[in-house]
Every structure is written in structure tokens, then in C-alpha cells.
Write an enzyme that holds these catalytic residues in place. Structure first.
Site, mmCIF file in Angstrom:
data_model
loop_
_atom_site.group_PDB
_atom_site.id
_atom_site.type_symbol
_atom_site.label_atom_id
_atom_site.label_comp_id
_atom_site.label_asym_id
_atom_site.label_seq_id
_atom_site.Cartn_x
_atom_site.Cartn_y
_atom_site.Cartn_z
ATOM 1 N N CYS A 165 0.804 -1.222 0.000
ATOM 2 C CA CYS A 165 0.000 0.000 0.000
ATOM 3 C C CYS A 165 0.837 1.272 0.000
ATOM 4 O O CYS A 165 0.280 2.372 -0.086
ATOM 5 C CB CYS A 165 -0.944 -0.002 1.196
ATOM 6 S SG CYS A 165 -1.970 -1.484 1.267
ATOM 7 N N HIS A 305 -2.823 8.001 6.203
ATOM 8 C CA HIS A 305 -3.040 6.679 5.605
ATOM 9 C C HIS A 305 -4.449 6.213 5.963
ATOM 10 O O HIS A 305 -5.164 5.728 5.100
ATOM 11 C CB HIS A 305 -1.987 5.703 6.104
ATOM 12 C CG HIS A 305 -2.024 4.377 5.438
ATOM 13 N ND1 HIS A 305 -1.914 4.232 4.070
ATOM 14 C CD2 HIS A 305 -2.186 3.116 5.934
ATOM 15 C CE1 HIS A 305 -1.987 2.954 3.752
ATOM 16 N NE2 HIS A 305 -2.156 2.249 4.863
ATOM 17 N N GLU A 316 -1.223 5.089 13.641
ATOM 18 C CA GLU A 316 -0.875 6.314 12.927
ATOM 19 C C GLU A 316 -1.065 7.538 13.817
ATOM 20 O O GLU A 316 -0.251 8.477 13.787
ATOM 21 C CB GLU A 316 -1.713 6.455 11.657
ATOM 22 C CG GLU A 316 -1.316 7.663 10.811
ATOM 23 C CD GLU A 316 -1.930 7.682 9.430
ATOM 24 O OE1 GLU A 316 -1.480 8.485 8.586
ATOM 25 O OE2 GLU A 316 -2.880 6.895 9.184
ATOM 26 N N LYS A 337 -9.568 7.896 2.225
ATOM 27 C CA LYS A 337 -10.112 6.536 2.129
ATOM 28 C C LYS A 337 -11.528 6.428 2.688
ATOM 29 O O LYS A 337 -12.236 5.466 2.383
ATOM 30 C CB LYS A 337 -9.186 5.551 2.832
ATOM 31 C CG LYS A 337 -7.819 5.400 2.175
ATOM 32 C CD LYS A 337 -6.956 4.410 2.925
ATOM 33 C CE LYS A 337 -5.576 4.264 2.291
ATOM 34 N NZ LYS A 337 -4.722 5.461 2.494
ATOM 35 N N HIS A 342 -9.851 1.854 0.157
ATOM 36 C CA HIS A 342 -8.396 1.702 0.110
ATOM 37 C C HIS A 342 -7.990 1.185 -1.257
ATOM 38 O O HIS A 342 -8.294 0.041 -1.616
ATOM 39 C CB HIS A 342 -7.959 0.743 1.208
ATOM 40 C CG HIS A 342 -6.495 0.717 1.463
ATOM 41 N ND1 HIS A 342 -5.573 1.382 0.675
ATOM 42 C CD2 HIS A 342 -5.760 0.101 2.440
ATOM 43 C CE1 HIS A 342 -4.364 1.169 1.148
ATOM 44 N NE2 HIS A 342 -4.455 0.400 2.217
ATOM 45 N N PHE A 401 1.545 -3.246 3.980
ATOM 46 C CA PHE A 401 1.909 -4.575 4.473
ATOM 47 C C PHE A 401 3.397 -4.806 4.197
ATOM 48 O O PHE A 401 3.928 -4.384 3.169
ATOM 49 C CB PHE A 401 1.093 -5.657 3.755
ATOM 50 C CG PHE A 401 -0.325 -5.806 4.257
ATOM 51 C CD1 PHE A 401 -0.815 -5.056 5.306
ATOM 52 C CD2 PHE A 401 -1.179 -6.726 3.654
ATOM 53 C CE1 PHE A 401 -2.116 -5.212 5.767
ATOM 54 C CE2 PHE A 401 -2.487 -6.896 4.094
ATOM 55 C CZ PHE A 401 -2.956 -6.137 5.153
#
Length: 414
Positions: A165, A305, A316, A337, A342, A401
Site C-alpha cells: 500500500c 493513511h 498512525e 479513504k 483503500h 503490508f
């Protein structure tokens, strides 16, 4: 750091809110959601039945019907977003002023998974002789950057970045470095993804990473909200043209904003889970600020994010507070998002466009569906309604990831 300044001169977007920058921006500011029941394949047996599809997308006229059949959907997205970005920057296919000085560096987390699924099904049902000769050129992760380079005749560096991502944002970091080194004067960069397929959806659902709010899709993606239950898969592409400042000025390009800095790091912790301390994300933010030569107090806006996962949003928030201290509460934060889901490896490309647009328009897009803010997420996430604000400096975060972290900082040109 090189003295070669880098600016953005063009942007292109394909996403669940629209197939160009204006559609995306206007609907984002209005607080609309692009999440809906999935239509492109049968989801009756799936635990998750919602997603952010680009339902009105067509590759034409950028890619004709014959050529489109030779491109996976992720590469089609890449081509269309790249075309908008290049044309906004004043570049046309086959008419680059110096093709050797223009690069293409894009990212994708998964690549041509739709083609992989389709050809595997054909192999199983019809045998090996019926597998398409275009399978490999369609599924390979560099199909986006390679086809863009061919279409535009860009002969500078052409590479593909795969950091889950964080792919698009890491690609932008590579593009920034290439221009600063003097390898090129302009570079198309960003990311594309089309992993909203039967296998992609089933795999992410099996990980228990996705929201199961199937009966209320527009409210399923809810970053920083106490009732969030996972992210919503989306698809699309976001591309920008990075260009050396003097080169852009000389040719009279429309300069949108400046790329001040980039930072990246690895959690070195877990293949899917973020560090609870947010240390890896914080390291990337600090490196980006050092590269941009700014102080924490100068940060005004962060496009987070913010995926709407229980662990990620808290991590975060902790990272932002560890980097910015008491100033963190003054920063206007948003999660794109919440409206589009996402987009995996494409997310940073779309979100950098949103960040730049927030700066030039003086308005922070909302984080929609933030109705019951998580007490552990205790910052200003611009809940539900856009907020007017002067934004001279902003940052875009992407965490993937594998523990990949990447951040880009933008600034307005005085």
C-alpha cells in the site's frame, strides 16, 4: 540534498468518485462516498460484498478497444490517469520536447491479478494451449509504467515499485530522487491498482482485514471512528508529473505546488500488522521533514493513511503525536479513504492529488462517517465537513503490508 527543486505540473485520477481530477475533487469535498455493492462479479457467496469500483470507467479514447484487450485493468487505469496528468502538464504523446529526459516510475501493490485469475480459469477448463499469449505482458507489475513509456515515447528511467500500500508513494520518492540527481527533468509517477477481483476480495476477507458492513456500504469506511471494523477495497489510479522547477518555468508550465521532501522506513516488525508504537511510521515522517528542511510547527495538513482498521488508525495517531508533540492537535488531518476506500498500491497517487488540491484551494476535505470518534484517536480529523484553511505545507502518508512506510511533503510556491 540537491539544489534542483521539484514541482508538480500535472495530475490525473481514476477512482470510485470519478474518472478525472475535477470529478474526484468536487465529490470528495461534498462528502460523497464511492462505496457500493460490488457489481462486476457475483459476490453472493462472499462474506464481504461491497467495494469502491470504478463503475463508469472506460479506457477510451486514451486506449482503443484493440489495445485495451492487451492490458489488464490496472494498466488501463494507469494509462488513463497518466494521460490526464501528462496533458495537464503540457506534454502530448509522441511529442515530448526531450524524450530521454522524461521518466516513468509508477507503483502497484499486486499488478494484473484479474488476468492471472482469468487465465488460470482458462488453463483449468480448456487446457494449457488456450492460455493467452498476452498473459505475462498483462499481469506483470511493470505493465503500467512500460505501456505509459511506450505511449508517450518517454525514454528516461521506466520502473515499477512494489511495496504494497506504499507503492505509489515510494514510486514518488524514486521519481523525486531521479530529478534531483539530474537523471531526468520530468517524471510521471504515482500508482495504479485493480485488485477488486474474486480472488483479491476473498483473500483480504480471509485475513479479516475488511469491513463487513455490507448493509450500509457508504458508511463502511470510517477511519478513526470507534465503530470501524476494517478497510473497504477500492480500485483506480493516481498519477502526477514531477518536474524540475527551472525546466517547468522555462516552458511556461502551470506549477501546482512544490515537492519539498520524502521519507521512508521499515517497521521490521510484522508482515501485516503495524507497530503499536508507530515507530516506523514516525521515522518516515521525521525523515521526510528533514529532507524538506521544515520544523514540526510548520506542518498544517496531513492526508493520513487512515484505512479504517482498528490497529492502523491508532498506530498512525500515536506516530503523528510522537513526531509533532503538542503541535499535533493543531494539524488538520483527513483520510481520503473514508470516501473512496483503500486503493492499495494506488492510494498514495490519488491521495497526493487530494493533498495538492487542498493546498491550492485552501480547503481540507472531510473524513466522512466520523460520527463517534475513537478516544484513542484524539486529533482533528476534519469530521464529515470540509474545512477552509490556508495550507502552505502538507504531508501525505502511506503505510503498507510488510512494514513499508513512505511520506511525501508538499509546499505552496511563493
Amino acid at each position: 540534498m540537491s539544489d534542483r527543486r521539484v514541482v508538480i505540473t500535472g495530475m490525473g485520477v481514476v477512482c470510485p468518485l470519478g474518472n478525472n481530477v475535477d470529478q474526484f475533487w468536487n465529490r470528495l469535498l461534498a462528502g460523497e462516498s464511492g462505496i457500493a455493492p460490488i457489481q462486476r462479479f457475483d459476490v453472493s457467496e462472499f462474506d464481504v460484498t461491497i467495494g469502491g469500483e470504478c463503475t463508469e470507467f472506460t479506457p477510451e479514447p486514451v486506449v482503443d478497444k484493440r489495445s485495451a484487450k492487451r492490458l489488464d485493468r490496472f494498466a488501463q487505469f494507469a494509462m488513463v490517469a497518466a494521460d490526464e496528468a501528462f496533458r495537464q502538464a503540457g506534454f502530448e504523446p509522441g511529442k515530448l520536447p526531450d524524450p530521454d529526459r522524461v521518466g516513468v516510475i509508477t507503483g502497484t501493490g499486486i499488478g494484473g491479478i484479474f488476468e492471472l485469475e482469468e487465465q488460470h480459469s482458462r488453463l483449468e477448463s480448456k487446457g494449457p494451449s488456450k492460455v493467452s499469449a498476452f498473459t505475462i505482458p498483462k499481469l506483470m507489475s511493470n505493465a503500467g509504467s512500460g505501456n505509459i513509456s511506450i505511449h508517450y515515447g518517454a525514454r528516461g528511467p521506466s520502473t515499477a515499485v512494489g511495496t504494497a500500500c506504499a507503492s505509489a508513494t515510494n514510486a514518488m520518492g524514486d521519481a523525486l530522487a531521479a530529478i534531483r540527481r539530474g537523471d531526468v527533468d520530468a517524471c510521471l509517477t504515482g500508482g495504479s491498482e485493480a485488485a477488486l477481483t474474486p480472488l483479491g476480495l476473498a483473500a483480504f476477507a480471509s485475513m479479516k482485514a475488511l469491513s463487513t458492513r455490507n448493509d450500509d456500504p457508504t458508511r463502511a469506511s470510517r477511519p478513526f471512528d470507534k465503530d470501524r471494523d476494517g478497510f473497504v477495497m477500492g480500485e483506480g489510479a493516481g498519477m502526477v508529473v514531477f518536474e524540475e522547477y527551472e525546466h517547468a518555468k522555462k516552458r511556461g508550465a502551470n506549477i501546482i505546488c512544490e515537492v519539498l521532501g520524502f521519507g521512508t522506513s521499515a517497521d521490521a516488525y510484522h508482515i501485516t500488522q503495524p507497530m503499536e508504537t508507530g515507530a516506523g511510521a514516525a521515522a518516515a515522517m521525521k525523515r521526510a521533514m528533514k529532507d524538506a528542511r521544515i520544523n514540526p510547527e510548520q506542518m498544517v495538513h496531513i492526508n493520513a493513511h487512515g484505512t479504517s482498521t482498528p490497529l492502523g488508525d491508532v498506530a498512525e495517531t500515536v506516530a503523528i503525536k510522537s513526531v509533532y508533540g503538542d503541535h499535533a492537535k493543531n494539524i488538520r488531518i483527513t483520510s481520503t479513504k473514508s470516501s473512496i476506500g483503500h486503493l492499495l498500491g494506488a492510494s498514495g497517487g490519488v491521495e497526493i492529488a487530494a493533498t495538492a488540491l487542498a493546498m491550492v484551494n485552501g480547503v481540507i476535505p472531510p473524513t466522512i462517517n466520523l460520527d463517534n470518534q475513537d478516544p484513542q484517536c484524539d486529533l482533528n480529523y476534519t469530521p464529515n465537513t470540509a474545512q477552509d484553511a490556508r495550507v502552505p505545507v502538507a504531508m501525505c502518508n502511506s503505510f503498507g503490508f510488510g512494514g513499508h512506510n513512505a511520506c511525501v511533503i508538499l509546499g505552496l510556491i511563493d
